[in-house]
Motif scaffolding. Structure first.
Motif, short mmCIF file in Angstrom:
data_model
loop_
_atom_site.label_atom_id
_atom_site.label_comp_id
_atom_site.label_asym_id
_atom_site.label_seq_id
_atom_site.Cartn_x
_atom_site.Cartn_y
_atom_site.Cartn_z
N THR A 1 13.25 7.35 -25.27
CA THR A 1 11.87 6.91 -25.49
C THR A 1 11.84 5.54 -26.16
O THR A 1 11.11 4.64 -25.74
N GLY A 2 12.64 5.40 -27.23
CA GLY A 2 12.70 4.10 -27.92
C GLY A 2 13.23 3.01 -27.01
O GLY A 2 12.72 1.88 -27.02
N PHE A 3 14.24 3.34 -26.21
CA PHE A 3 14.82 2.36 -25.28
C PHE A 3 13.79 1.89 -24.26
O PHE A 3 13.61 0.68 -24.04
N VAL A 4 13.09 2.82 -23.63
CA VAL A 4 12.13 2.48 -22.57
C VAL A 4 10.97 1.65 -23.15
O VAL A 4 10.56 0.63 -22.56
N ILE A 5 10.44 2.07 -24.31
CA ILE A 5 9.31 1.34 -24.89
C ILE A 5 9.72 -0.07 -25.30
O ILE A 5 9.00 -1.05 -25.02
N THR A 6 10.88 -0.21 -25.95
CA THR A 6 11.30 -1.55 -26.38
C THR A 6 11.60 -2.45 -25.19
O THR A 6 11.25 -3.65 -25.20
N GLU A 7 12.21 -1.90 -24.13
CA GLU A 7 12.46 -2.70 -22.94
C GLU A 7 11.14 -3.16 -22.31
O GLU A 7 11.00 -4.31 -21.91
N ALA A 8 10.18 -2.25 -22.25
CA ALA A 8 8.87 -2.60 -21.68
C ALA A 8 8.21 -3.70 -22.49
O ALA A 8 7.63 -4.66 -21.93
N LEU A 9 8.30 -3.61 -23.81
CA LEU A 9 7.67 -4.61 -24.67
C LEU A 9 8.36 -5.97 -24.57
O LEU A 9 7.71 -7.02 -24.59
N ILE A 10 9.71 -5.96 -24.47
CA ILE A 10 10.44 -7.22 -24.34
C ILE A 10 10.09 -7.91 -23.02
O ILE A 10 9.79 -9.11 -22.99
N PHE A 11 10.11 -7.15 -21.93
CA PHE A 11 9.77 -7.74 -20.64
C PHE A 11 8.29 -8.15 -20.59
O PHE A 11 7.94 -9.14 -19.94
N PHE A 12 7.44 -7.39 -21.28
CA PHE A 12 6.01 -7.75 -21.32
C PHE A 12 5.83 -9.12 -21.96
O PHE A 12 5.04 -9.94 -21.47
N ARG A 13 6.56 -9.39 -23.04
CA ARG A 13 6.42 -10.71 -23.68
C ARG A 13 6.90 -11.82 -22.75
O ARG A 13 6.30 -12.90 -22.70
N GLY A 14 8.00 -11.55 -22.00
CA GLY A 14 8.46 -12.53 -21.03
C GLY A 14 7.43 -12.79 -19.95
O GLY A 14 7.16 -13.95 -19.59
N ILE A 15 6.84 -11.72 -19.43
CA ILE A 15 5.82 -11.85 -18.38
C ILE A 15 4.59 -12.56 -18.93
O ILE A 15 3.98 -13.41 -18.26
N ALA A 16 4.19 -12.22 -20.17
CA ALA A 16 3.02 -12.86 -20.78
C ALA A 16 3.24 -14.36 -20.94
O ALA A 16 2.32 -15.16 -20.67
N SER A 17 4.43 -14.76 -21.35
CA SER A 17 4.73 -16.19 -21.48
C SER A 17 4.71 -16.87 -20.12
O SER A 17 4.17 -17.99 -19.97
N TRP A 18 5.28 -16.20 -19.14
CA TRP A 18 5.35 -16.74 -17.77
C TRP A 18 3.95 -16.96 -17.18
O TRP A 18 3.65 -18.01 -16.61
#
Length: 402
Positions: free
Chosen positions: A348-365
């Motif tokens: 659960t922690g792995f999936v949520i943190t991965e989603a949040l990290i990629f979300f920040r990348g997508i948001a910047s993009w």
């Protein structure tokens, strides 16, 4: 006989420590924490890669391929010398970053890894020397040695070109590529083939040869994907893409064999172990596809400009493919019973943190704003990972000490 279960717990202790440091780093954006952020990043990465992953893999390799009362004393010396180097890095990196003493302990760790390489090759049991599993492990150890050329080159690079040069980043990426994709993944493949052999399942030599050649060509050629930040000649994009295709081909060969023979292993592994294996398989496919995408200039530029994509990829490989594979092997080979509740909390922690990290990348993009409380959410989600290890390590899972 050495109590390898205690060695396993030491490896998990490093993982807990690295995870706590990860929480601290992610809380840095929200709280006034009196630390040098860059120094703690170095500490976090070294303890995770060299404390958890290296120690976990070498413990498994020793148990399966070597363990013998005659050589236990020699292995114990290697183990404790390695602990000195790890503790030295833990006590120096947070306070000085890359400097005299941290570099000294990092160098001693490289020597410890060479010592293990020599010891393992000399003392591996005769009955394993012609197995598919040992073929993978042997080349994994060579990749471990090859990866160390990166750190050795850093001294010369810093003196000649400086830490801001392209060559400095290339030396680091060389090290990380062959450490992740060479040493760690090939050792995992070797352990998996041994798991199959324990179940009486043997890949036909023709199938294994196709897998082995494809995966190693892929590892060598995909190094060029690590050079794309420097906008190299187009041929390197092509070679990197070909390498990614070779790795996908190797994965397809292995998956097709497992599907055709699923009746032989599905009924033997526990449901939990099957869940772990399927998760690793899924994450491997995701990793290989993302790797292939970076062979295209557009996506390579995205990974260079928006570092969250690269960070998410590396964390996904390490926390996903590598760590969950290690959970499976510890559970199957009897070194530690992995708590189901602890694992699901970890996932659960792995999936949520991965989603949040990629979300920040997508948001910047896409030039989007982060939602309020983003950094707090990332820190809280990250906290689930060290908490999950407490369930795993201190749960009722002690098995045989051998």
């Amino acid at each position: 006989m050495i109590n390898l279960q205690s060695h396993t717990k030491v490896a998990f202790a490093y993982f807990i420590l690295a995870a706590v440091l990860g929480v601290l780093l992610r809380a840095f954006h929200s709280l006034a924490i009196p630390i040098n952020y860059k120094f703690f990043v170095h500490t976090h990465s070294h303890i995770a890669l060299l404390g958890w992953a290296y120690l976990a893999l070498t413990t498994l390799l020793y148990k399966i391929f070597v363990q013998d009362a005659i050589v236990d004393k020699k292995y114990r010396h290697i183990f404790w010398f390695t602990q000195v180097t790890l503790l030295g890095m833990l006590l120096t990196f947070p306070f000085q970053g890359y400097a005299l003493f941290s570099i000294m302990f990092s160098t001693l760790f490289l020597l410890a890894s060479y010592w293990f390489f020599w010891f393992f090759r000399k003392h591996v049991k005769i009955e394993f020397r012609k197995s598919n599993a040992y073929s993978c492990v042997k080349v994994a150890l060579w990749y471990l040695v090859i990866s160390s050329l990166g750190p050795w080159a850093l001294g010369a690079v810093m003196n000649i070109w400086g830490p801001e040069s392209v060559w400095y980043r290339l030396a680091i990426y060389f090290y990380l590529h062959f450490l992740y994709n060479g040493w760690m993944l090939m050792a995992i493949y070797g352990l998996f083939f041994h798991l199959l052999e324990q179940l009486g399942i043997q890949l036909p030599q023709k199938t294994f040869k196709k897998f082995f050649i494809s995966i190693n060509l892929g590892i060598l050629l995909t190094f060029f994907l690590s050079t794309l930040f420097a906008a190299p000649p187009g041929i390197l994009y092509v070679l990197g893409g070909v390498g990614a295709l070779f790795q996908l081909l190797a994965l397809a060969v292995l998956f097709l064999f497992l599907i055709r023979n699923k009746g032989e292993w599905l009924s033997v592994l526990s449901k939990f172990q099957r869940d772990l294996l399927k998760t690793v398989g899924f994450l491997l496919v995701v990793k290989m596809v993302l790797q292939l995408l970076t062979a295209f200039p557009y996506f390579a530029n995205l990974a260079v400009i928006y570092l969250d994509f690269t960070i998410g990829y590396l964390h996904g490989t390490f926390l996903g493919v590598v760590s969950i594979s290690l959970f499976l092997f510890f559970d199957f080979f009897g070194l530690m019973r992995i708590s189901k509740s602890g694992y699901w909390l970890y996932l659960t922690g792995f999936v949520i943190t991965e989603a949040l990290i990629f979300f920040r990348g997508i948001a910047s993009w896409l030039r989007l704003s982060l939602f309020d409380g983003y950094y707090e959410a990332l820190a809280v989600a990250s906290l689930l990972i060290p908490l999950s290890f407490l369930f795993i390590v201190f749960g009722k899972q002690n098995l045989s000490t051998t």
